[in-house]
Design an enzyme around this catalytic site. Structure first.
Site, PDB file in Angstrom:
ATOM      1  N   SER A  17       0.852  -1.195   0.000  1.00  0.00           N
ATOM      2  CA  SER A  17       0.000   0.000   0.000  1.00  0.00           C
ATOM      3  C   SER A  17       0.883   1.239   0.000  1.00  0.00           C
ATOM      4  CB  SER A  17      -0.935   0.001   1.216  1.00  0.00           C
ATOM      5  OG  SER A  17      -0.219  -0.255   2.408  1.00  0.00           O
ATOM      6  N   VAL A 191       7.804  -7.208 -13.592  1.00  0.00           N
ATOM      7  CA  VAL A 191       7.794  -6.027 -14.453  1.00  0.00           C
ATOM      8  C   VAL A 191       9.210  -5.522 -14.688  1.00  0.00           C
ATOM      9  CG1 VAL A 191       6.994  -3.658 -14.721  1.00  0.00           C
ATOM     10  CG2 VAL A 191       5.453  -5.383 -13.747  1.00  0.00           C
ATOM     11  N   LEU A 259      -2.701  -6.957  -4.669  1.00  0.00           N
ATOM     12  CA  LEU A 259      -2.805  -5.522  -4.906  1.00  0.00           C
ATOM     13  C   LEU A 259      -4.052  -4.907  -4.281  1.00  0.00           C
ATOM     14  CD1 LEU A 259      -1.726  -5.501  -8.662  1.00  0.00           C
ATOM     15  CD2 LEU A 259      -0.330  -4.866  -6.690  1.00  0.00           C
ATOM     16  N   ASP A 388       2.538 -44.687   2.113  1.00  0.00           N
ATOM     17  CA  ASP A 388       3.697 -45.028   2.931  1.00  0.00           C
ATOM     18  C   ASP A 388       4.209 -43.737   3.561  1.00  0.00           C
ATOM     19  OD1 ASP A 388       4.935 -43.663   0.867  1.00  0.00           O
ATOM     20  OD2 ASP A 388       5.924 -45.428   0.033  1.00  0.00           O
TER      21      ASP A 388
END
Length: 432
Positions: A17, A191, A259, A388
């Protein structure tokens, strides 16, 4: 498996944020909203982002905002708090600004450092640059009288250099000449990685970079860290987000960047075992989920058909048509269906294996049976899976995830009990 170095064994959500919003009466309003998130809307790791999410002109104020908001609200925030500061492998001035931001946020006189778990360092380069970031954190700890290594360090892998640096972590972590054992998360930044690689696509969309996600997951596993995928920008594409997370989990990468609070909810719930089991059918070139109807699992599509013709059956899958007797049909359908076990199914199987192991049995067969309904024709199928110790340990991974969430996120316990039921939750917290 390499020993984990931090309390959290899994991180599902990495939520960023902005630290300061320009033109607002309260530039810290986005921080205050994030600090109030609770339950499934609250991330495992909250990242007040004083780098890409905040305008360069606002970053000094952003660092002040982080210190203020975390001092006021950090004690009640249910996840970990790891602010992101500026840094760049090729820019000493950027590294110095990041150091100053960390000094501001971690200043004990401001009251935030008691609730800060660490810092996120972006744009790292080769392993020497990781050591520079570690040294900056050590200087912050020294300046403020904090214990060495008390602040965790997470890095964002945004370059080929950083990707290659992960190969050196096993030999570098734990050396007396550094404090790289403070490393916590390895986060992909696709990005900037795309920019660094000078990669292009015809549409301008990001390449999927499955190799980067695999390498990050492998690097985290080898060094006892946690891997987190980068942001999924199309916030309305919920199904695409789910598919990305499913592909990541097959690589051992549970965590993903979120986001929005909506993405946080999706990412917090997607890795957990399902509430109910379900059967999947490979129909032509697609895999579809069957409907649970009156005790049978039904398929009504047109990619597969089944006709009963006297003593045998005619099965068509795509363009392939076969005539089969009852036993051959059951075998053919077993090859076309898969079962996704519920939390209760997994716990049942683990408890059954634990009981057998206690009695001295090293492997058991666990049966799975169902009635399939195709074009109105019911077919009984069943299969045995051998359990197992290796199978048991593999099945333990989603249970460990659940236990990790239950232990570290008490704010989500009520929602977990609503999802699974109190009995299943109690058994899941004790199995293993």
């Amino acid at each position: 498996m390499t020993e984990r170095r931090h309390d959290r064994e899994f991180v599902r959500t990495f939520f960023t944020s902005p630290t300061a919003v320009e033109g607002e009466d309260d530039s810290a309003k986005m921080l205050r909203r994030a600090a109030d998130l609770r339950g499934l809307e609250a991330p495992d790791v909250w990242v007040p982002d004083n780098e890409d999410a905040t305008a360069p002109s606002m970053r000094e104020e952003g660092a002040e905002n982080v210190a203020e908001v975390v001092a006021d609200s950090g004690a009640d925030f249910p996840g970990e708090i790891h602010p992101r500061v500026v840094w760049h492998r090729d820019d000493p001035a950027a590294r110095y600004r990041g150091f100053q931001q960390m000094l501001t946020v971690a200043d004990p006189d401001r009251g935030a450092v008691d609730h800060i778990d660490g810092f996120v360092i972006p744009e790292v380069g080769d392993i020497d640059d990781w050591k520079k970031a570690d040294e900056a954190l050590t200087l912050v700890e020294t300046e403020h009288g904090l214990d060495r290594g008390s602040l965790a360090m997470s890095v964002i892998v945004e370059s080929g250099e950083a990707e290659l640096a992960m190969r050196h972590l096993r030999e570098e972590v734990g050396k007396p000449t550094n404090s790289l054992e403070r490393l916590f998360l390895l986060v992909d930044g696709e990005v900037d990685y795309t920019k660094d690689m000078r990669a292009t696509t015809p549409t301008g969309e990001l390449p999927p970079w499955p190799e980067l996600r695999h390498n990050t997951s492998r690097g985290a596993s080898a060094a006892g860290l946690i891997a987190v995928d980068g942001p999924y920008d199309d916030i309305r594409d919920v199904e695409g987000y789910r598919e990305r997370m499913e592909a990541n989990r097959a690589k051992g990468m549970t965590g993903i960047w979120s986001l929005t609070p909506g993405q946080v909810v999706e990412a917090n719930t997607a890795p957990l075992p399902p509430e109910t089991g379900r059967w999947l059918l490979s129909a032509g070139d697609r895999r579809v989920e069957l409907d649970d109807r009156d005790g049978a699992w039904a398929y009504d599509g047109d990619r597969l058909s089944l006709d009963e013709t006297g003593d045998d059956y005619r099965l068509r899958v795509g363009g392939d048509e076969r005539r089969l007797d009852a036993e051959q049909l059951r075998e053919e359908l077993l090859g076309l269906v898969e079962y996704v076990p519920s939390m209760s199914d997994v716990v049942d199987s683990m408890e059954e294996f634990e009981a057998a192991r206690e009695s001295g049995t090293g492997a058991i067969a666990i049966e799975r049976a169902a009635t399939l309904r195709l074009d109105g024709v019911d077919v009984e199928i069943s299969s045995d899976r051998m359990w197992d110790e290796a199978t048991y340990q593999a099945a333990m991974t989603p249970i460990r995830l659940f236990q990790d969430v239950y232990d570290h996120r008490p704010d989500q316990r009520e929602e977990l009990e609503e999802r699974y039921g109190e009995d299943v939750v109690e058994r899941a917290t004790t199995v293993g």
